[in-house]
Enzyme design. Structure first.
Site, short mmCIF file in Angstrom:
data_model
loop_
_atom_site.label_atom_id
_atom_site.label_comp_id
_atom_site.label_asym_id
_atom_site.label_seq_id
_atom_site.Cartn_x
_atom_site.Cartn_y
_atom_site.Cartn_z
N ASP A 17 12.87 0.13 5.46
CA ASP A 17 13.15 0.63 6.80
C ASP A 17 14.01 1.90 6.72
O ASP A 17 14.51 2.28 5.68
CB ASP A 17 13.77 -0.44 7.69
CG ASP A 17 15.18 -0.86 7.31
OD1 ASP A 17 15.98 -0.02 6.88
OD2 ASP A 17 15.51 -2.05 7.45
N TYR A 43 21.57 5.15 13.35
CA TYR A 43 20.76 4.85 14.54
C TYR A 43 20.93 5.93 15.60
O TYR A 43 19.94 6.42 16.18
CB TYR A 43 21.16 3.48 15.11
CG TYR A 43 20.74 2.33 14.24
CD1 TYR A 43 19.52 1.69 14.45
CD2 TYR A 43 21.55 1.88 13.21
CE1 TYR A 43 19.13 0.64 13.64
CE2 TYR A 43 21.17 0.83 12.39
CZ TYR A 43 19.96 0.22 12.61
OH TYR A 43 19.56 -0.82 11.80
N HIS A 49 11.94 -9.32 5.34
CA HIS A 49 12.21 -7.89 5.48
C HIS A 49 12.85 -7.29 4.24
O HIS A 49 12.70 -6.09 3.99
CB HIS A 49 13.12 -7.68 6.70
CG HIS A 49 13.35 -6.25 7.04
ND1 HIS A 49 12.32 -5.38 7.35
CD2 HIS A 49 14.49 -5.51 7.10
CE1 HIS A 49 12.82 -4.18 7.61
NE2 HIS A 49 14.12 -4.23 7.47
#
Length: 418
Positions: free
Chosen positions: A210, A341, A395
């Site tokens: 990610d 983020y 994940h």
């Protein structure tokens, strides 16, 4: 041996982890943190956040039995016992190290560099995401550097080995916090510099998780990145309606992943919204709270992993979780890691487009990961050679199912051409 023409310009330095000094304080804070005796609403499960009993158990393990010294020693010894992994730094004595820092565009970049004994080994960069670090790849680094048999879906194979490089993202653990306007595109650029100029690898392969820095390398540096393997791509996962409209039938494993996708992109996306809009609120609130960071990070590690985590082949046990959180807390990097983020609020592209490269691409789906991209969608964004589906893992593939990840990355080595 690959060396930059003048890596002294990057202030390349050997690096050793030494965070022992922070342990007494973190232990004292954790030990003195009050938690509810019982769950306020015991039947809601982990979908509403980390369960208090699980958090208390982790907190108690952290204070009473977790041995940071042992974990620190292991992280410092990826390759120290293997003579063939020496890395000679210009203007330095021939000392064996496996971790370094380099300064690239004013950013201090920490990285592991584990070299194979095979002279024709392929260079490989492994890229972690959040809430991960280079520790996420601890189980796979050494096996990938050793010679192993790679087998493709076409049933041919050969011995494959890699020179493995694992950097820490800017603002994570030992890499310095970047400027406020820094994006993952900037990170991709300096990591390409790390591979090509600092370490002297003209071409290399990528494994991306990610935060999709790996995909940006694949799509933007098409002369240097010559193969790529992903478990995550920067495109909006399709809805169940979209999948059905395209006459795609999901396997039993993919159906599980699709349900996880819906949960993550629904109520499970709240952490993303918080960090994107108010990174200082959560970052400062938990800055000096080891148990607070434990709750925030461990909840994600548990929820996004296979429910069987901690049972073979998974190594995502309490020790791995506590090591991960210790790295964040002891390096004061929880706040700066959260800012990734806010700096990259639009990471998912709703329009699928193919990367401008002829390099082969590989994708692995682990059943309990948090987002689903069927093979038909992945094929739209690169030169897809292999799409592997695994019925164990989540994940964090490097911890959730290391053998499968190793096998899939070795498969990529069959197609890598420098």
């Amino acid at each position: 041996m690959a060396l930059a023409a003048d890596n002294s310009s990057f202030n390349l330095q050997p690096f050793k982890i030494d965070l022992t000094g922070g342990i007494p304080r973190s232990n004292a804070l954790a030990n003195n943190t009050r938690l509810p005796e019982t769950a306020l609403y015991p039947d809601v499960g982990q979908n509403k956040g980390i369960e208090v009993d699980f958090l208390r158990e982790l907190r108690n393990d952290w204070v009473e039995s977790f041995d940071w010294e042992t974990q620190q020693t292991e992280l410092n010894q990826f390759a120290s016992t293997l003579s063939f992994l020496s890395f000679i730094v210009l203007d330095m004595p021939q000392i064996r190290f496996d971790q370094y820092t380099a300064v690239i565009e004013g950013q201090t970049v920490h990285f592991v560099h584990e070299k194979s004994e095979e002279p024709d080994a392929s260079p490989l960069i492994l890229l972690h995401g959040w809430p991960g670090s280079f520790q996420e790849f601890a189980p796979v680094i050494k096996p990938l550097a050793q010679t192993g048999w790679g087998t493709s879906n076409n049933n041919f194979g050969k011995n494959v080995s890699y020179h493995v490089v694992v950097p820490s993202l800017p603002g994570f653990v030992f890499s310095s916090a970047p400027p406020v306007n820094w994006t993952i595109t900037d990170t991709a650029r300096i990591f390409n510099t790390l591979m090509t100029e600092v370490l002297g690898y003209p071409t290399y392969a990528v494994h991306g998780t990610d935060w999709v820095v790996g995909y940006l390398l694949y799509s933007s540096f098409n002369t240097t990145v010559r193969a790529a393997h992903f478990v995550f791509i920067p495109f909006t996962p399709p809805t169940a309606q979209g999948i059905a409209a395209n006459n795609i039938t999901l396997s039993a494993v993919q159906n599980v992943t699709e349900h996880r996708d819906v949960a993550w992109l629904g109520p499970g996306f709240s952490y993303f919204t918080e960090a994107t809009t108010k990174p200082n609120d959560i970052g400062l609130a938990l800055y000096d709270s080891p148990v607070g960071q434990l709750a925030w990070i461990a909840g994600k590690l548990k929820l996004w992993s296979d429910p069987r985590a901690g049972t073979a082949p998974s190594v995502l046990n309490s020790t791995a979780i506590l090591t991960s959180v210790s790295l964040y807390y002891l390096t004061d990097s929880f706040l700066s890691s959260t800012w990734i983020y806010a700096q990259n609020p639009n990471v998912f592209n709703p329009v699928y487009s193919k990367a401008q490269t002829d390099a082969p691409m590989f994708f692995s789906l682990f059943e309990y990961t948090i987002a689903l991209w069927p093979q038909e969608y992945v094929a739209q964004v690169g030169n897809l050679v292999s799409y592997n589906v695994h019925d164990f893992g989540g994940h964090f593939a490097g911890l959730d199912n290391p053998p499968a990840l190793i096998e899939d990355i070795r498969e990529m080595g069959l197609y890598f051409e420098a």
